[in-house]
Design an enzyme around this catalytic site. Structure first.
Site, PDB file in Angstrom:
ATOM      1  N   LYS A   7      -9.223  -2.600 -12.485  1.00 31.40           N
ATOM      2  CA  LYS A   7     -10.325  -1.743 -11.847  1.00 31.40           C
ATOM      3  C   LYS A   7     -11.745  -1.805 -12.713  1.00 31.40           C
ATOM      4  CE  LYS A   7      -7.345   1.411  -9.238  1.00 31.40           C
ATOM      5  NZ  LYS A   7      -6.777   2.615  -9.265  1.00 31.40           N
ATOM      6  N   ASP A  19      -2.298   1.159 -15.061  1.00 28.38           N
ATOM      7  CA  ASP A  19      -3.576   1.333 -14.169  1.00 28.38           C
ATOM      8  C   ASP A  19      -4.278   2.478 -14.993  1.00 28.38           C
ATOM      9  OD1 ASP A  19      -5.583   2.404 -12.648  1.00 28.38           O
ATOM     10  OD2 ASP A  19      -4.361   2.724 -10.685  1.00 28.38           O
ATOM     11  N   GLY A  51      -7.976  -1.011  -6.167  1.00 29.97           N
ATOM     12  CA  GLY A  51      -9.017  -0.484  -5.286  1.00 29.97           C
ATOM     13  C   GLY A  51      -9.070   0.961  -5.626  1.00 29.97           C
TER      14      GLY A  51
HETATM   15  O1  OSB Z   1      -4.118   4.289  -8.381  1.00 29.95           O
HETATM   16  O2  OSB Z   1      -4.671   2.486  -7.314  1.00 29.95           O
HETATM   17  C1  OSB Z   1      -4.783   3.831  -7.336  1.00 29.95           C
HETATM   18  C2  OSB Z   1      -6.884   5.094  -4.823  1.00 29.95           C
HETATM   19  C3  OSB Z   1      -7.675   6.231  -5.272  1.00 29.95           C
HETATM   20  C4  OSB Z   1      -7.488   6.265  -6.754  1.00 29.95           C
HETATM   21  C5  OSB Z   1      -6.223   5.495  -7.281  1.00 29.95           C
HETATM   22  C6  OSB Z   1      -5.708   4.683  -6.564  1.00 29.95           C
HETATM   23  C7  OSB Z   1      -5.934   4.330  -5.264  1.00 29.95           C
HETATM   24  C8  OSB Z   1      -5.351   3.559  -4.440  1.00 29.95           C
HETATM   25  C9  OSB Z   1      -5.981   2.961  -3.285  1.00 29.95           C
HETATM   26  O3  OSB Z   1      -4.014   2.964  -4.563  1.00 29.95           O
HETATM   27  C10 OSB Z   1      -6.332   1.403  -3.171  1.00 29.95           C
HETATM   28  C11 OSB Z   1      -7.328   0.952  -2.247  1.00 29.95           C
HETATM   29  O4  OSB Z   1      -6.767   0.625  -1.107  1.00 29.95           O
HETATM   30  O5  OSB Z   1      -8.432   1.190  -2.513  1.00 29.95           O
HETATM   31 MG    MG Z   2      -2.899   3.084  -9.183  1.00 26.99          MG
END
Ligand code: OSB
Ligand code: MG
Length: 370
Positions: free
Chosen positions: A262, A238, A290
């Site tokens: 993302k 990620d 997300g």
């Molecule tokens: O690492 O995916 C991530 C939320 C904020 C920052 C990073 C992450 C996330 C989530 C939430 O995992 C995903 C969501 O439901 O929007």
């Molecule tokens: Mg993540």
């Protein structure tokens, strides 16, 4: 298309519950919504920068600054025939991908609206059902975690992701796996481990997770490749992936077998598409991540998720999970783990609840072409 107006607004929105990860807690969000217009048509998008620099160095305020002082002045009044041309004009900005992305994404929405097409058509996706999963923050107890997982399974989510950190991994994962032997289960460490924690991560292999998301440093690929060689479980990257070059390098050295996409993290749709194709060439599946978005960002994510290499459930769970009142008029609700592409109009296919958004807007600025 000549951009004749840009608007940026900050909209405070409170999550229904605090969302805890290894890097901190988020509940009171200040969401930036940008719009770009041409000849009376307006596209808009949401910036995914957070309140504090825990996931990335960007925040709501750095994005506001970079958009206001650099991006908007560089593109207002300019004519762009493609997202590539727009990105070219912003080449002088190193990093700040979330700030650049919101303008790039609004430009795609504008183009789709001007053509009268749903955004997924421009992106090369299709009108298909989108399997989605759910991301569960770190809880106070194992019991709470299992209860939330049970609720998610009952709602039909196709994958449950647990946030983990050192000291909060084996116990919650073991309990959820025991309760639900057959679900697709994943974990997300948000960079909380190092190669020295190999034993703790290898201990998760027994739970047959679909993947372990970003266990190591946010800017690492080399150690992830080393770790992937020690694990049976796939690593999903990620934080480490910001560009097609990052994806090529990471997949070339085997730093992971899955990528979380993302759009905000990768500077917009143009690069998201390039990464999509690179991953596909490597036989590596994507899923759409997300960032606790409102319906504006959620709608954009759903359009992107229809591309063919999005082959695992994404984090685009129901809007109502996060917000008492969303910024858009359309509900974006998963039914039995499936979201559909919003198409109540062209572009991202949703409309702002203008009266509500205006009422809660904390600050707003606009640029007009001379
Ligand atoms: O690492 O995916 C991530 C939320 C904020 C920052 C990073 C992450 C996330 C989530 C939430 O995992 C995903 C969501 O439901 O929007
Ligand atoms: Mg993540």
């Amino acid at each position: 298309m000549r951009i004749d107006r840009i608007e940026l607004r900050e909209v405070p929105l409170r999550l229904k519950f605090p969302f805890r990860t290894s890097f901190g807690v988020e509940q009171d969000r200040r969401i930036l919504i940008a719009s770009v217009s041409c000849d009376g048509v307006t596209g808009f998008a949401e910036c995914v920068a957070g309140e504090f620099p825990g996931y990335a160095y960007e925040t709501t305020d750095t994005a506001w600054h970079v958009i206001s002082d650099f991006i908007a002045p560089a593109v207002i009044g300019k004519d762009f025939d493609s997202a590539d041309a727009l990105l070219d004009a912003l080449k002088f900005i190193r990093g700040h991908d979330m700030a650049v992305a919101v303008i790039e994404m609004a430009f795609w929405d504008l183009r789709a609206r001007a053509l009268g097409l749903p955004l997924f058509r421009l992106l090369g996706g299709s009108d298909r059902k989108i399997p989605v999963g759910i991301s569960l923050g770190i809880q106070d107890s194992v019991e709470q975690t299992v209860a939330l997982a049970a609720d998610s399974v009952a709602q039909g989510y196709g994958r449950v992701k647990l946030k983990i950190e050192p000291g909060w991994d084996h116990r919650p994962v073991s309990a959820v796996r025991e309760a639900f032997p057959d679900i697709s289960l994943t974990v997300d460490a948000n960079s909380a481990y190092t190669l020295n924690d190999g034993a703790a991560l290898r201990a998760l292999d027994e739970f047959e997770l679909t993947y372990i998301e970003q266990p190591l440093a946010h800017d690492d690929i080399l150690d992830h490749a080393e770790l992937q060689g020690q694990l049976a479980t796939a690593i999903c990257l990620d934080e480490s992936i910001h560009s097609p070059e990052d994806a090529r390098k990471a997949l070339t050295i085997g730093a992971g077998r899955v990528i979380n996409m993302k759009v905000g993290r990768v500077r917009g749709f143009r690069r998201a598409l390039a990464i999509h194709d690179i991953a596909q060439a490597f036989g590596v599946p994507l899923w759409c991540g997300g960032m606790l978005e409102s319906g504006v960002g959620r709608a954009a994510n759903l359009h992107l998720s229809t591309l063919p290499n999005f082959r695992l459930p994404g984090d685009t769970s129901s809007s109502s999970r996060y917000w008492d009142q969303d910024l858009i008029n359309e509900p974006l609700e998963a039914v039995a783990g499936i979201q559909t592409v919003p198409q109540s109009g062209p572009g991202i296919g949703v409309s702002l609840n203008g009266e509500y958004v205006e009422r809660i807007t904390a600050r707003k600025v606009e640029w007009r072409a001379g």
